[in-house]
Motif scaffolding. Structure first.
Motif, PDB file in Angstrom:
ATOM      1  N   SER A 173       0.764  -1.180  -0.017  1.00  0.00           N
ATOM      2  CA  SER A 173       0.110  -0.112  -0.069  1.00  0.00           C
ATOM      3  C   SER A 173       0.834   1.056   0.209  1.00  0.00           C
ATOM      4  O   SER A 173       0.554   2.135  -0.712  1.00  0.00           O
ATOM      5  CB  SER A 173      -0.977  -0.086   1.309  1.00  0.00           C
ATOM      6  OG  SER A 173      -1.991  -1.008   0.867  1.00  0.00           O
ATOM      7  N   ALA A 174       1.931   1.280   0.861  1.00  0.00           N
ATOM      8  CA  ALA A 174       2.896   2.542   0.731  1.00  0.00           C
ATOM      9  C   ALA A 174       3.453   2.650  -0.698  1.00  0.00           C
ATOM     10  O   ALA A 174       3.529   3.791  -1.020  1.00  0.00           O
ATOM     11  CB  ALA A 174       3.893   2.135   1.987  1.00  0.00           C
ATOM     12  N   VAL A 175       3.788   1.415  -1.108  1.00  0.00           N
ATOM     13  CA  VAL A 175       4.588   1.786  -2.398  1.00  0.00           C
ATOM     14  C   VAL A 175       3.552   2.204  -3.655  1.00  0.00           C
ATOM     15  O   VAL A 175       3.839   3.268  -4.349  1.00  0.00           O
ATOM     16  CB  VAL A 175       4.982   0.243  -3.072  1.00  0.00           C
ATOM     17  CG1 VAL A 175       5.523   0.342  -4.502  1.00  0.00           C
ATOM     18  CG2 VAL A 175       6.437  -0.081  -2.118  1.00  0.00           C
ATOM     19  N   ARG A 215       1.028  10.303  -8.754  1.00  0.00           N
ATOM     20  CA  ARG A 215      -0.181  10.236  -7.920  1.00  0.00           C
ATOM     21  C   ARG A 215      -0.137  11.635  -7.400  1.00  0.00           C
ATOM     22  O   ARG A 215       0.455  12.550  -6.991  1.00  0.00           O
ATOM     23  CB  ARG A 215      -0.135   9.380  -6.851  1.00  0.00           C
ATOM     24  CG  ARG A 215      -0.240   7.866  -7.370  1.00  0.00           C
ATOM     25  CD  ARG A 215      -0.452   7.053  -6.395  1.00  0.00           C
ATOM     26  NE  ARG A 215      -1.806   6.722  -6.180  1.00  0.00           N
ATOM     27  CZ  ARG A 215      -3.051   6.415  -5.629  1.00  0.00           C
ATOM     28  NH1 ARG A 215      -2.497   6.524  -4.303  1.00  0.00           N
ATOM     29  NH2 ARG A 215      -3.990   5.920  -5.861  1.00  0.00           N
ATOM     30  N   ALA A 226       0.743   3.980  -2.908  1.00  0.00           N
ATOM     31  CA  ALA A 226       0.455   5.251  -2.477  1.00  0.00           C
ATOM     32  C   ALA A 226       1.612   6.577  -2.843  1.00  0.00           C
ATOM     33  O   ALA A 226       1.025   7.664  -3.441  1.00  0.00           O
ATOM     34  CB  ALA A 226       0.342   5.552  -1.212  1.00  0.00           C
ATOM     35  N   SER A 227       2.733   5.930  -3.023  1.00  0.00           N
ATOM     36  CA  SER A 227       3.752   6.843  -3.591  1.00  0.00           C
ATOM     37  C   SER A 227       4.328   6.694  -4.976  1.00  0.00           C
ATOM     38  O   SER A 227       5.308   7.250  -5.278  1.00  0.00           O
ATOM     39  CB  SER A 227       5.117   6.499  -2.713  1.00  0.00           C
ATOM     40  OG  SER A 227       5.584   5.166  -2.928  1.00  0.00           O
ATOM     41  N   ALA A 228       3.479   5.992  -5.643  1.00  0.00           N
ATOM     42  CA  ALA A 228       3.800   5.631  -7.141  1.00  0.00           C
ATOM     43  C   ALA A 228       3.884   7.177  -7.908  1.00  0.00           C
ATOM     44  O   ALA A 228       3.068   8.013  -7.441  1.00  0.00           O
ATOM     45  CB  ALA A 228       2.705   4.743  -7.789  1.00  0.00           C
ATOM     46  N   PRO A 229       4.782   7.168  -8.951  1.00  0.00           N
ATOM     47  CA  PRO A 229       4.689   8.439  -9.792  1.00  0.00           C
ATOM     48  C   PRO A 229       3.449   8.704 -10.558  1.00  0.00           C
ATOM     49  O   PRO A 229       2.629   7.764 -10.549  1.00  0.00           O
ATOM     50  CB  PRO A 229       5.932   8.076 -10.629  1.00  0.00           C
ATOM     51  CG  PRO A 229       6.665   7.014 -10.230  1.00  0.00           C
ATOM     52  CD  PRO A 229       5.566   6.224  -9.274  1.00  0.00           C
TER      53      PRO A 229
END
Length: 157
Positions: A148-150, A157, A152-155
């Motif tokens: 989920s953290a990955v 966004r 949410a931090s995806a380019p």
């Protein structure tokens, strides 16, 4: 040889033990403007003053009714006491989180902790409690949600 400063801090630990749990006695050891900083808890850093100084002690007594602090190393330098310890106990009470309550499992916890006590005129002025949150969560069976953290931090966004 135990100093008065060290004796005061050991008294604070004694009053916060599960078989004693004297919240008011713990609070009474602080200066009028005393501060308890809980560092590494569920919501990051929280500071307590006045009547709130005993909130963490009361919460810990519900979460781990048999709470015990095993002191591994105690270092005293005048009015500062630095302690490496483990907070130990059985997960028998609710553990409240921002996402809801984790119900007790009976798990035995042994949480690495570092405490720093600053004393002024025979009273506790500041208490900084650094809890090994990652170890505590692992012992509770609460593992990080890296996916989920990955996401949410995806380019983009």
């Amino acid at each position: 040889m135990t100093t008065d400063t060290e004796a005061l801090v050991r008294r604070a630990y004694h009053l916060a033990e599960g078989d004693v749990l004297d919240v008011q006695g713990f609070v009474d050891l602080f200066t009028e403007d005393g501060v308890f900083n809980g560092i590494g808890g569920v919501s990051g850093q929280e500071s307590y003053q006045g009547a709130q100084l005993g909130d963490v002690v009361a919460w810990m007594g519900k979460f781990l009714p048999d709470v015990h602090r095993e002191l591994h190393r105690v270092n005293v330098l005048r009015d500062v006491v630095a302690i490496e310890l483990s907070i130990q106990g059985t997960f028998l009470g609710p553990f409240e989180t921002p996402a809801g309550v984790i119900q007790p499992t009976g798990a035995k916890l042994d949480i690495p902790t570092a405490d720093f006590w600053y004393v002024r005129d025979g009273k506790i002025e500041t208490f900084n409690c650094h809890i090994g949150t990652t170890a505590m969560f692992a012992q509770l069976g609460v593992l990080p949600d890296f996916a989920s953290a990955v996401a949410a931090s995806a380019p983009g966004r």
